[in-house]
Design an enzyme around this catalytic site. Structure first.
Site, short mmCIF file in Angstrom:
data_model
loop_
_atom_site.label_atom_id
_atom_site.label_comp_id
_atom_site.label_asym_id
_atom_site.label_seq_id
_atom_site.Cartn_x
_atom_site.Cartn_y
_atom_site.Cartn_z
CG HIS A 96 -1.76 1.21 1.36
ND1 HIS A 96 -2.76 1.52 0.47
CD2 HIS A 96 -1.76 2.22 2.27
CE1 HIS A 96 -3.34 2.63 0.82
NE2 HIS A 96 -2.75 3.08 1.92
CG ASP A 151 -5.07 2.01 -2.90
OD1 ASP A 151 -4.88 2.32 -1.71
OD2 ASP A 151 -5.85 1.12 -3.26
CD GLU A 173 -9.68 5.91 -2.56
OE1 GLU A 173 -10.50 6.03 -1.63
OE2 GLU A 173 -8.90 4.94 -2.69
CB ILE A 214 -0.82 9.63 6.24
CG1 ILE A 214 0.17 10.47 7.04
CG2 ILE A 214 -0.15 9.17 4.97
CD1 ILE A 214 -0.01 10.41 8.49
N GLY A 215 -2.21 11.28 3.62
CA GLY A 215 -2.00 12.31 2.60
C GLY A 215 -1.08 11.90 1.48
CE LYS A 216 -0.45 5.86 1.49
NZ LYS A 216 -1.30 6.06 2.68
CB SER A 217 -3.74 10.06 -2.93
OG SER A 217 -3.71 8.64 -2.84
N GLY A 252 2.79 5.03 4.31
CA GLY A 252 2.23 5.62 5.52
C GLY A 252 0.82 5.12 5.75
NE ARG A 277 16.43 20.53 14.12
CZ ARG A 277 16.43 21.67 14.82
NH1 ARG A 277 16.52 21.61 16.15
NH2 ARG A 277 16.35 22.82 14.23
#
Length: 310
Positions: A139, A178, A203, A158-161, A154, A244
């Site tokens: 995925h 996806d 999607e 979470i905001g991948k697409s 993720g 960092r």
């Protein structure tokens, strides 16, 4: 039966069938590796991988010319009796009538290619590795970002697409959304592509399914891409200490191969697409021999030395 049809391999690799009396529709190639039977031409069949496609080039043909007719036929009988899937002649070499007769007798398909042996050998090898090598579906989202294959993973939602869509608008290319099919090509390379059903689609929650190729053009998509780096998106945790300086390299394993990985904490206001883009460009710089972290370290060291000298 597993594997790929020999007729499909021959068509895709542009191999000419020399003995059409031998049916190739029912023959399956089950091993992703290939072989040049140089030692076998000399009669050494110990540790011979008979399930691989066999290739004949200049070296093998030159050796065969040194053999007597009886010895040459004996060698081919030993080779064909081991049920090899096929024998491919390269560089426009062709078998003589006796070899064709033996191949017909043992029902071994013969093919010819005008290409250099190394070229057709390498093309068929990569083709079989992609078709028959280990696979895994995960995925995530796979993007070609400035020529770097970035696999974004993720938790769901979470905001991948959304990050992928922003990257597409910035001129980068979508490979898969996806579900990403990973194919192990060799010890150092994993290639990803989209399942046929979801190819070129994204999607977006609240909007639905969009066709990236139709909306943004053919240049916005790509059929497959080597996976160079994995970026894991995760919710920001104020109690967690994040790297960092980029001094702690992490890796993730897919299909037995190690791939460089980094975690990006997500919180409101962070433009994930730009961060992913920067990570891709930074990866390319490191591949070219430039490491920003090392450059910063040198500058700090030089400044300290100047302070001591003054």
């Amino acid at each position: 039966m597993e594997g790929i049809s020999l007729s499909q391999v021959a068509m895709d690799m542009n191999l000419r069938h020399l003995n059409p009396e031998v049916d190739i529709e029912g023959v399956r190639v089950t091993h992703w590796d290939v072989n040049r039977p140089a030692l076998q031409m000399a009669g050494f069949f110990e540790h011979f991988d008979a399930d691989r496609m066999q290739f004949i080039g200049n070296v093998e043909m030159a050796y065969l010319r040194t053999l007597t007719r009886e010895r040459k036929n004996e060698v081919f009988r030993m080779l064909f009796s081991r049920n090899v899937p096929c024998l491919v002649y390269c560089r426009d070499h062709l078998p003589d009538e006796e070899v064709i007769g033996l191949a017909d007798e043992y029902e071994v398909p013969l093919f010819a290619s005008h290409c250099f042996t190394s070229d057709v050998y390498a093309r068929v090898l990569r083709y079989l590795q992609e078709k028959l090598g280990p696979t895994q579906t995960i995925h995530g989202v796979l993007m070609d970002v400035a020529g770097v294959g970035i696999l974004i993973t993720g938790e769901s939602g979470i905001g991948k697409s959304e990050a992928a869509l922003e990257l597409i608008k910035r001129g980068h290319r979508l490979v898969a959304d996806d579900a990403v099919e990973l194919h192990r090509v060799n010890d150092a390379e994993i290639v990803g592509r989209a399942p046929a059903v979801t190819k070129h689609f994204i999607e977006l929650r609240g909007i639905g399914i969009i066709d990236v190729k139709a909306l943004f053009g053919a240049e916005s998509v790509k059929d497959e891409q080597k996976v160079d780096m994995v970026i894991v998106l995760e919710d920001w945790n104020k109690d967690k200490t994040y790297d960092r300086l980029g001094s702690q390299e992490e890796y993730v394993k897919y299909l037995g191969n190690k791939i460089l990985s980094c975690r990006i904490p997500i919180r409101p206001g962070r433009n994930v697409a730009i961060i992913v883009e920067a990570a891709a460009v930074n990866f390319r710089q490191k591949e070219m021999g430039y490491d920003a972290k090392e450059e910063l370290y040198k500058r700090v060291q030089n400044n300290m030395l100047k302070g001591i000298e003054s």
